[in-house]
Every structure is written in C-alpha cells, then in structure tokens.
Design an enzyme around this catalytic site. Structure first.
Site, PDB file in Angstrom:
ATOM      1  N   GLN B 247       0.826  -1.210   0.000  1.00 23.78           N
ATOM      2  CA  GLN B 247       0.000   0.000   0.000  1.00 23.78           C
ATOM      3  C   GLN B 247       0.864   1.265   0.000  1.00 23.78           C
ATOM      4  OE1 GLN B 247      -2.223  -0.758   3.544  1.00 23.78           O
ATOM      5  NE2 GLN B 247      -0.391  -1.239   4.709  1.00 23.78           N
ATOM      6  N   HIS B 277      -9.528   4.676  19.778  1.00 24.04           N
ATOM      7  CA  HIS B 277      -8.834   3.502  20.313  1.00 24.04           C
ATOM      8  C   HIS B 277      -9.313   3.114  21.710  1.00 24.04           C
ATOM      9  CE1 HIS B 277      -6.112   4.466  16.885  1.00 24.04           C
ATOM     10  NE2 HIS B 277      -6.254   3.165  16.744  1.00 24.04           N
ATOM     11  N   ASP B 301      -0.366   0.479  13.623  1.00 24.21           N
ATOM     12  CA  ASP B 301       0.100   1.758  14.162  1.00 24.21           C
ATOM     13  C   ASP B 301       0.371   1.676  15.661  1.00 24.21           C
ATOM     14  OD1 ASP B 301      -2.447   1.722  15.282  1.00 24.21           O
ATOM     15  OD2 ASP B 301      -3.283   3.032  13.724  1.00 24.21           O
ATOM     16  N   ASP B 321      -0.056  -7.770  11.717  1.00 26.56           N
ATOM     17  CA  ASP B 321      -0.352  -6.767  10.687  1.00 26.56           C
ATOM     18  C   ASP B 321       0.361  -7.161   9.405  1.00 26.56           C
ATOM     19  OD1 ASP B 321      -1.427  -3.627  10.562  1.00 26.56           O
ATOM     20  OD2 ASP B 321       0.105  -4.133   9.079  1.00 26.56           O
ATOM     21  N   ASP B 355      -0.503 -12.069   6.687  1.00 24.99           N
ATOM     22  CA  ASP B 355      -1.861 -11.804   6.267  1.00 24.99           C
ATOM     23  C   ASP B 355      -2.807 -12.283   7.370  1.00 24.99           C
ATOM     24  OD1 ASP B 355      -3.565 -11.297   3.567  1.00 24.99           O
ATOM     25  OD2 ASP B 355      -4.504 -12.805   4.842  1.00 24.99           O
ATOM     26  N   GLY B 356      -3.685 -11.406   7.824  1.00 26.76           N
ATOM     27  CA  GLY B 356      -4.558 -11.706   8.957  1.00 26.76           C
ATOM     28  C   GLY B 356      -5.404 -12.951   8.740  1.00 26.76           C
ATOM     29  N   ASP B 373      -8.990  -4.782  14.143  1.00 30.18           N
ATOM     30  CA  ASP B 373      -8.882  -3.392  13.701  1.00 30.18           C
ATOM     31  C   ASP B 373      -8.413  -3.340  12.249  1.00 30.18           C
ATOM     32  OD1 ASP B 373      -8.871  -0.657  13.763  1.00 30.18           O
ATOM     33  OD2 ASP B 373      -6.986  -0.466  14.848  1.00 30.18           O
TER      34      ASP B 373
END
Ligand SMILES: Cc1cc2nc3c(=O)[nH]c(=O)nc-3n(C[C@H](O)[C@H](O)[C@H](O)COP(=O)(O)OP(=O)(O)OC[C@H]3O[C@@H](n4cnc5c(N)ncnc54)[C@H](O)[C@@H]3O)c2cc1C
Lengths: 536, 510
Positions: B247, B277, B301, B321, B355-356, B373
């Site tokens: 990305q 959050h 993040d 992530d 990869d989730g 999230d």
C-alpha cells in the site's frame, strides 16, 4: 474517513509517471519464461512406434491406461469399492492430464482445467466424491453445503468492455434495444430448456450428459450447428453472439459454427447446481485449479500408480489382456497381463495402441489451446469493477485470465500469477497445432503480454515472467452429429476392455471425465464379479 | 520560377531562412509533444487511453484548423506575431503537464481544463505554420510550401519517436513538458537575433528571456512539483510518503495534528485517535475477568496496543499486521512512538507480519481478548476479513470467557453495512453487543463486541481521556437513525458488505 477518489488517483498517477510509466513500452525487456506442454517427445514416440519388445513381465487385476481425471476417477472408484488389484499407467511424469498444475515462489497455478461448477443433483457419483474429499461438508434443509473456502470467492467474473470493467460476463451498459431483446429471448429459451424434460421423462439437458433425454425432438439439435440454430431464430445481436462465442470457446475450444446446437444449448441449460445457501450457481476453484481434485484422487490410491509409462500396445489373449508399456526411465517395455483393461486415454490414442479393440474414427477432432502463466509483482486493477477471479475482455481473442491467489488463504497479496487462456479456434485444428509447434516462445510471450496490457495497462512494468504451455489435443470438439453419433458408438467395447475418457461424451469437462471413469470402473467390477454399490 | 536553372547559391539558404525552417521543425515537434503529453496524462488520470488519445488528437487537429483559418486575418507584422505566438506556446505547452497534475486534485471539471489547454495549443500551432510560410516568402525562399511542410512532418516524426523511446522513460511527463517549452522559447529568441530587422523586437526579447527562465526553473523543480501534486491531494502537508509492497503509506502533519493515510484512506488523526482507540479496546477488556493474553489483528500503528498495555495484568500481546513497513515505521519513528508510547517495542509485545486471514486460519492459540482493527471494507480483498468464514476462525481464537471487539464502520453513514457485520458475526455463532462512539475526524463510528457466550451489558471500564463509566455505558444505546435493520450475511462468495459499504458511503459523499 475517505479521501476523494479523484485526489487519490492524482497522487498515484503522479508517482506512476515519475517511474517512467506506460511509455516504456518500446524499450520493454522481454520477461523470462518457459515453453512447455503435454510431453511432445513422448507423444511423438507413440505416433512413430518402434518400441522395444517386452523384457519385463508383470501381472495385475485391472490395468488403467491413462492418469487424467477419467483414469484417476476409475482408480478412485475401484478403491472405494475395496478393489485393490489394479495398476494405473501414466505417460507423463505426473498424473492429472489436462488438470495438472505448476507452482512458483508466488503461487500454485493451473496449467489447464481450473474450476468445477457445483454439482447437479443427478450427479450422484460426483457428489459422493466431493463429500469424501471434504468439499461438500454437510447438509442444510436437505441441500448439500459446500466448504465456503472452496467456492469461488466474490467477485467471480468481470468483463472489460468499452474501456471499463463490469461485473459479470455480459455487457449491460452501452448496448442497443436489439441486443437486449436478443439476450432476453436467448435467456428465455435456455431457461425453458433447463426446466424441460424429454418424452422419456429425463431432463432435456444435464451433466453428466449421459443422463440427458434421448427424445428425438431434442437429439435433432445435435445435427445442426449452434450458429445455424441461432441464425434460424434470427438472434443476430453482436453482443449476444460475442458472448456465445466466448462460451463455446471457453468450454469446447471451438467456434459456435463448429459446435452442435445440442452442445451449445447444453452449456446454458445443463447446469442446475444443487447446494444450500444459494450457492447452486457457484463454481469451485483452487489456486492450482482442478489439480486439487486430481491429486486428491491420486492420493487415495498410493502405490497403485506408475508414472512415466507409455502404454503402446494393448491386445487380447484369451479372456485376458496384455498391456505393453514403455518405462521411460529404464528404457524398457513391460508386458502386464490383466483380467481387464480400462483405456483412459484420448480416443485417438486408444485407437492407435489397441487397434483390435478400438476403431479409429475421424469424427474425433481436437481443439488446440495455449495457456500462459504470467507472474506479476502487483495485482491487476482497472477502471470500474474490482479485480475478479475470472477477467475477460470483450474484444480480445483470448479468454482473459484467472487470478491464482484469488482463492488463496491470504486476504491480500503483493504479487500473483495470472493464468491466461486462448483456444486456437479461428483456424483449423491441424494448423493451430502447427502454429503451436512452430512459433517460438518469444512470439507467444509478446502475444500474451500485448493482450494482457490492453486489458490492464496498469501491469506495465510489473510482469516478471511468462510461462507458456501448449496443448495440442486439448479438448474433443462437439461438432454436429458427434455427441449422439460417433461418441456413442465409440463407447461400446467388448469386455474386458472398457473405455474411459471425456472424449466419449464429446464435452471436455471434469464431470464427464469423472462419469466415464466411474462407469468404466463399475463395468470392470461387474465383469469381474466384484461386489459394489453403484453410484451411477 | 525564373531562377530554376541556376545552380543553388549559398545565399538562398541565408541565416534567417535557416532559422525559420528550424522554427518550423521545432514548432511541429513541440506541438506534437504537447499533444502526446495531454493524451498520456489524460489516460493516466482518467483511464481509457483509446478515448483519451482520440479525443485529444481530434480536438488538437480541429483547433489547428481554426488557427490556420484565422491566420488569414493577419495582414501585417507577421514576424512579430509569430514570435509572440511561439512564446505563448512555449509558456502554455511547457507548463501544461505540471499544471494539469497540480490542477487535477483541486478542480472539479478536469476535462474542461484539459480540452481548453489542448484547444489553445492547437489553435496557436495552427496559426503559426501559415504565418511562417508568409514570412519565408518575404525572405524570398524558394519552394516555401514544400519546405515548411517537409520540416513540419519531419518534426512530427521526431516527436513521435522521441516521446515513447526517450522522453517518457528518462524524463517523465512534467520534465518533458518544460524541456520542449524551453526549446520553443529558445527558437523564438534565436529568430529574433537572426532576423534582419531584429532591433525592433526589444519587448519580445525580454519576454523570451523571461519565459526561458521560468521554464528552466520549472524543469529544475520538476521533482518537487511532482511531490506537490501528491501533497495537493491531501488537506495537510505531507511529511512522509512511501509505497510498501502492499500500500501507499502517507503521514501528514499540521501543527500538532498527525495523520496516517493508507492508500489515501485516513487511519487516524492524532487529535482524536484516543477516542477511537479507547472505544475499540476498553469495553472489551472491561468484560474479561483477568485479561492476560491479547491479540490485535491489524492495527499496525500500535495505538490499540497502547490501550491494551495500559492494563498491567496483560502478560502477552500479539499483533498481526500485513505490512512490515507500517509496523517498522511505528516502532522506530520518534514522533510516532511518542503517540503509541512505544507499544510496538514493549517487552510484552510480539509483532507478526502476516496476512490476517491466513494467520487466523493457521493459528491454534486462544486469547482472552481479540481486537479486530482492519481497514474499512473498501475492496474485495479487505472484504474477506469481514466474512462469516473469517468470523468462524475468530470464534476459535477466543478463549473461554474471552471476548472480541470488531471495528465495523459508521452505523450512521452506513447503517446497513454496520448491521451486516453484526448479522455476520451472529451467523458465525457468536453473541454480540454493538456500540458506537463519536470520533470527529471519522464521524459517528461503530464497534461490535462478540463472544462465545452472553456479554454483560455493563462493566467497570478503565477511565481514560474519553471514556468514563457513564460514557462507556451510553455507547450501547442506538438512536432510531442508527437502529438495527435487516442485513444480509457477508460471505466469501457474495461479499455483500463491500457492496453495501460502497453504496452507502458513495451516497453520503456525493
Ligand atoms: C486449457 C484447458 C482448460 C480446461 N479447463 C477446464 C475447466 O476449467 N473445467 C473443466 O471441467 N474442464 C476443463 N478442461 C477440460 C479437461 O480436459 C477435463 O476437465 C478433464 O481434465 C479431462 O480428463 P480426461 O481424463 O478425460 O482426459 P486427459 O486429461 O486427456 O487425460 C488423459 C491422460 O492419459 C494420459 N495418456 C495419454 N496417452 C497415454 C498412453 N499412451 N499411455 C499412458 N498414458 C497416456 C495422458 O498423459 C493424460 O494424463 C480444460 C482443458 C484444457 C486443455
């Protein structure tokens, strides 16, 4: 939460331009790749003959000659019935035939067959196989539940039409009133056929094709071409005809004018997938395509498969058969004596190796195909509908590409492999095969690359390799008169010889190969008086 | 002609004549280059290259025709007009690529700007060629028409070869534009010096030098202009921008407001991210008796992690992530670790880049709390992470007595999408409790608690900047405009959520 699309595109385009962008086309370096195909040397060797006399001798119960889907289905059926005394010979070093796959660092990918539609209710044997392989996982309201991971994930297909991608394979925008009328009329006609039953009470069209009605009013459809049938109805809409051409080339590798009307209608009226959760019209797919199914069947019968064995002579010896196969690794011929032989090879090969049992017939013709596996660094994009599993261009001679990682375990991937398909149907099969043999890999690579970049200019600079695969005799062609003529006649053999190949139904489909494999295995067991419960 | 038989004397190719023919060549080359630039740029920005190329070329040729036709109304001072027009072309054409890039994100009718530009350049180029012929005739050059046309066509050939082979690959669009603007202006200037009565053109000389300087500066600053073009698409100054394998990662900053964008989608603003959050994490942790092991899916993040680590009882925190570039950025950059309080390098933290979906399918451990999230379901690949199949994996990952919290888009803007997530979680066999919070930079935002058993309506929450007990309890009330409504189950084979999400958000943004 979101930035406007325009702003985004602006930013991305700026970056793309900096990188040199689309105009590097002319100084493009050719991507690396390989040229391969169904083993030509072994095929030629078979055609030339001159194999050594047998020097090794074996015995077995049933010999299965050919390890494509039909041969493997026969083996699987025998094993399910507890019949272990059989041996399968496969010419290549790997079983699977047209349902083989390749793999590289990015993904597994199909070399040929890549999907299986959800099974019809009639297809009992197939549903049994799918249940045993863990693809049908349960039942809901009396309907089979398919494993959601194996049903093709949304988006299934998109069409590149007038510069934009659209969901589905038929353009819905920018078409005229006549197009709409013809599309609707055709749709109504095939919907009626799908629900129709012949005078013998059987469905007019179903899969396996053998379960279809023999009503002469329906079988006459096999005597004329699909193109002619459409002309007779005055359905000339270019949009409809382009879609039908796509469909005929997709399933049969053949132009509508060379396909019988029965086969053409069967494509649209033969499928009534039976599944819970409204999944009846879905297809099953895997990164490696139908190799998933072929390998699962092969894994059921370990130790019974001999690879790299060219069956070159089959003859009768009293009430037994002997089968001569050339062992490629040891360079010797082995004679196997068996109580029955299932020939699960293409019909023209069977006629060559068993001339006393199988009559050669010019009515069997075969479509040549080209498949290219294109490894790319990033996923294709495009204006309009998002990337689908199957991506087709309305104007291309190719059938577009399927995305190998679409069905993979990752939600997101950086790169992928695109399996690109093209039947050489615009020319006579023989000259198509000559082209396949004579044109160098660079030619094919440029054809593939140009075609892909026309659909997806966004892939400029992202192509890492193009591996080309040639199928000379890829699919039997359901020409007028073939399915209910030559194919029916060819299926009749004298026991203990049984034929099993999708050629025998004239429709090159997994379901048909599986049906003929199962049928031959059951016939062999019946002949040998081995008890079993029929799945047919 | 009278002197046809005479051997060609050198005087017939006088310096002015050579300069004029050179101008014909340069004018033709530059004209075509501007046209190619406009087409290419339009293809990039608007897509559909066939349409863009044919409409741009069509408009250009049409404008040339009008220019030619108008040239008949010029009765005197051809040279002066020629030089002025040439300078105008240099200015407009030279800046065209850069200008279009900068304009694209900020104007609504990009096509209008594009075609106005193409028409202007076409008009001026069309005006020039007949003017040139007339000027040449004045310096008594022979075979004027054929000479000019020859140079014109040769120039076109040069342009069409140079453009794809050299200019695009090595210079890029913005620089190419400036370079040819410079060539245009330089020829005009040279002409002024070579022509016999050049002394008269003081104003034009000054203008030429000015245009040259401007374009030269543009050429040198091309790189920066490109960046501005991207910057212009964000509302705030970009302080960091990189493309990872997955990305485009952009961080902007205005004053104390730090923002993260992934593929142009805002992930957080440092002004109000604590609201998001705290709301995402605290209600879930409040409902687990003694949360020891926690899993975060997405959230590279580290801001959700910061909220989790406020609980001293948490012994291990696993964060999965996709993008190593994101987690690296948020564990190493001072201004970002200040925001997540070093959560990603905390000794209790384990960061996994995977990869989730794949990770969840293969994972065999269970967690007391799972915080989901993921980015919004803007495309089919992210949409997979909101399907019944994924939630069945999620269900497996929740330890007995444990709980999950799922960020679920806005129940106000996209109520059907929000309730689709709820319905889908239920279809996967989970019990749910939806809630929402107001996050100014996102709007009204929704979350859903999910567990293998009943979920307490209220629980003592860890007080923060945003949440206290009263606020936490209020989040579970849904006013009628966000109330539950019938929604489909989101499955891998229907991706109902992506379609609804797109429908509802585009209606909202329209
Ligand atoms: C490019 C392409 C795409 C396709 N896509 C699909 C699809 O998506 N879905 C679908 O359902 N169908 C598809 N098909 C059709 C496919 O052919 C059938 O699904 C099925 O795989 C055919 O199986 P088969 O056993 O009948 O034939 P084959 O696959 O031809 O198997 C014959 C086997 O016999 C072996 N053999 C031949 N001669 C000898 C010998 N002398 N000795 C020993 N062994 C021998 C061959 O090596 C081969 O393994 C596709 C076909 C092609 C070519």
């Amino acid at each position: 939460m979101k930035l406007s699309r325009r702003a985004l595109v602006g930013g991305a385009a700026g970056a793309a331009v900096l990188a040199g962008g689309g105009w590097a086309a002319l100084r493009r370096r050719k991507p690396p790749g390989t040229l391969a195909g169904a083993d030509l040397a072994r095929g030629h060797r078979l055609a030339k003959g001159g194999f050594p006399a047998p020097t090794r001798f074996e015995e077995t119960g049933v010999v299965i000659a050919g390890g494509g889907v039909a041969g493997l289905s026969a083996a699987w059926t025998l094993a399910e019935a507890g019949f272990d005394g059989f041996t399968l010979f496969e010419l290549e070093d790997e079983t699977g035939g047209n349902a083989r796959a390749g793999r590289n660092a990015v993904s597994a990918y199909p070399l040929g067959a890549h999907y299986l539609p959800v099974a019809n209710q009639d297809a009992r044997a197939l549903r049994h196989l799918l249940t045993r392989l863990g693809i049908i996982v349960g039942e809901k309201g009396g309907l089979p539940v398919y494993d959601p991971y194996q049903i093709c994930a949304d988006l299934e297909e998109r069409l590149f039409h007038q510069g934009r991608w659209h969901e589905g394979l038929i353009p819905r925008n920018g078409i005229g009133a006549q197009d709409r009328a013809d599309l609707a009329a055709f749709d109504a006609a095939v919907t009626a056929f799908a629900a129709h039953r012949g005078r013998d009470g059987r469905p007019a069209f179903t899969i396996p094709a053998a379960y279809s009605s023999r009503d002469p009013d329906l079988l006459v459809l096999d005597t004329i071409s699909f193109g002619r049938w459409l002309d007779d109805r005055e359905w000339h809409s270019p949009v409809l005809r382009a879609h039908l051409r796509y469909a005929m080339r997709d399933d049969y590798g053949t132009e509508p004018d060379h396909v019988s009307a029965w086969a053409g209608i069967h494509y649209f009226a033969g499928r009534r997938g039976w599944a819970a959760d409204g999944a009846g019209d879905k297809v099953l797919t895997w990164p490696e395509g139908n190799a998933r199914l072929a390998r699962a069947m092969a894994a059921r019968v370990p130790g019974r498969i001999r690879r790299g064995r060219i069956v070159h002579a089959v003859a009768r010896d009293g009430d037994r058969m002997w089968i001569d196969s050339f062992d490629v690794a040891r360079e010797e011929t082995v004679r196997t004596t068996a109580t029955a032989a299932i020939l699960a090879m293409p019909h023209f090969v069977a006629a060559r190796v068993a001339p006393g049992e199988v009559r050669a017939d010019k009515a069997f013709t075969y479509a040549p195909w080209l498949v290219a596996n294109i490894t790319v660094d990033r996923l294709p994009t495009g204006k309009g509908a998002q990337l689908a599993w199957d991506n087709v261009s309305a104007t291309s001679e190719s059938l577009g590409y399927v995305v190998a990682t679409h069905q993979g375990p990752d939600a997101r991937t950086a790169g992928t492999v695109l399996s690109w398909y093209m039947p050489l149907s615009a020319v006579e099969p023989a000259s198509g095969r000559r082209q396949l043999l004579e044109r160098p890999i660079e030619d094919w690579q440029s054809i593939v690359e140009d075609d892909l970049l026309l659909m997806n200019p966004d892939l400029e600079g992202a192509i890492r390799s193009i591996d080309v695969w040639r199928w000379g005799h890829a699919m039997v062609r359901p020409t007028p008169g073939f399915i209910w003529g030559a194919a029916q006649r060819a299926a009749e053999t004298r026991p203990p010889v049984f034929l099993a190949h999708s050629d025998l139904s004239g429709l090159s489909l997994f379901e048909e190969a599986h049906y003929h494999g199962t049928r031959a295995a059951e016939a062999a067991m019946r002949h040998l008086r081995h008890p079993f419960e029929s799945l047919l | 002609m009278a002197d046809a038989g005479r051997p060609r004397s050198t005087s017939s190719a006088s310096a002015p004549a050579v300069a004029l023919l050179a101008s014909a060549f340069v004018v033709a080359t530059c004209g075509l280059i501007y046209e190619l630039l406009a087409s290419t740029l339009a293809s990039y920005l608007l897509g559909d290259s066939v349409t863009q190329f044919s409409t741009v070329i069509g408009a250009y040729l049409f404008a040339m025709g009008i220019g030619s036709w108008c040239s008949r109304y010029v009765r005197q001072n051809e040279l002066r007009l020629f030089v002025r027009v040439e300078l105008l072309i240099a200015l407009i054409g030279g800046c065209s690529a850069a200008g279009l890039f900068l304009l694209f994100p900020v104007i609504d009718h990009f096509r209008v700007a594009l075609y106005a530009l193409v028409l202007a350049i076409g008009f001026f180029v069309g005006l020039e060629i007949p003017l040139l012929m007339r000027i040449l005739r004045d310096v008594e050059f022979r075979e004027v028409v054929s000479s000019v046309l020859t140079f014109d066509y040769v120039g076109a050939l040069a342009a069409s070869l140079l453009f794809p082979l050299v200019l695009m690959p090595y210079l890029g669009m913005v620089r190419t534009g400036f370079l040819f603007g410079i060539a245009n202006a330089a020829v005009a200037l040279a002409l002024l010096f070579v022509m016999r009565d050049a002394g008269r053109f003081r104003l034009e000389k000054l203008a030429a030098i000015f245009v040259l300087a401007l374009l030269g500066a543009g050429f040198i600053a091309s790189e920066r202009l490109q960046r501005w073009a991207e910057v212009a698409s964000y509302q705030e100054p970009v302080v960091y921008a990189v493309s990872s394998r997955f990305q485009r990662i952009v961080i902007t900053r205005r004053g104390d407001d730090l923002r993260l964008y992934l593929n142009g989608n805002l992930q957080f603003s440092s002004r109000d991210e604590y609201r998001y959050h705290e709301a995402l994490v605290q209600p879930a942790l409040a409902r687990v008796a003694n949360p020891r092991s926690v899993l975060i899916l997405g959230g590279g993040d580290g801001l959700a992690a910061r909220e989790v680590l406020r609980h001293p009882g948490v012994q291990s925190l696993t964060l999965v992530d996709l993008d190593p570039d994101v987690t690296r950025l948020f564990s190493q950059t001072a201004m970002l670790t200040a925001l997540n309080r070093g959560a990603l390098t905390d000794p209790r933290m384990r960061v996994i880049n995977a990869d989730g979906f794949r990770w969840a399918r293969e994972a065999r451990t269970r967690y007391d709390a799972v915080i989901v999230d993921f980015p919004d379901p803007v495309d089919f690949s992210v949409g997979k992470l909101y399907t019944e199949s994924f939630y069945r994996e999620l269900k497996r990952l929740i330890a007995p007595g444990g709980i999950a919290a799922v960020q679920s888009t806005s129940p106000l803007v996209a109520p059907r999408a929000f309730w689709t997530v709820a319905t889908t979680l239920e279809a996967a066999g989970l019990q749910i409790r939806p809630y929402h919070a107001y996050v100014p930079s996102f709007g009204e935002w929704g979350f859903i608690l999910a567990a293998n058993g009943p979920i307490a309506p209220s629980a003592p929450v860890l007080t923060g900047r945003f949440l206290d007990q009263a606020t936490a309890n209020r989040m579970f009330d849904f006013p009628p405009d966000m109330a539950r409504r019938p929604a489909p189950v989101n499955r891998l084979d229907n991706q109902a959520l992506v379609r609804l999400f797109d429908e509802e958000w585009s209606r909202y943004e329209a």
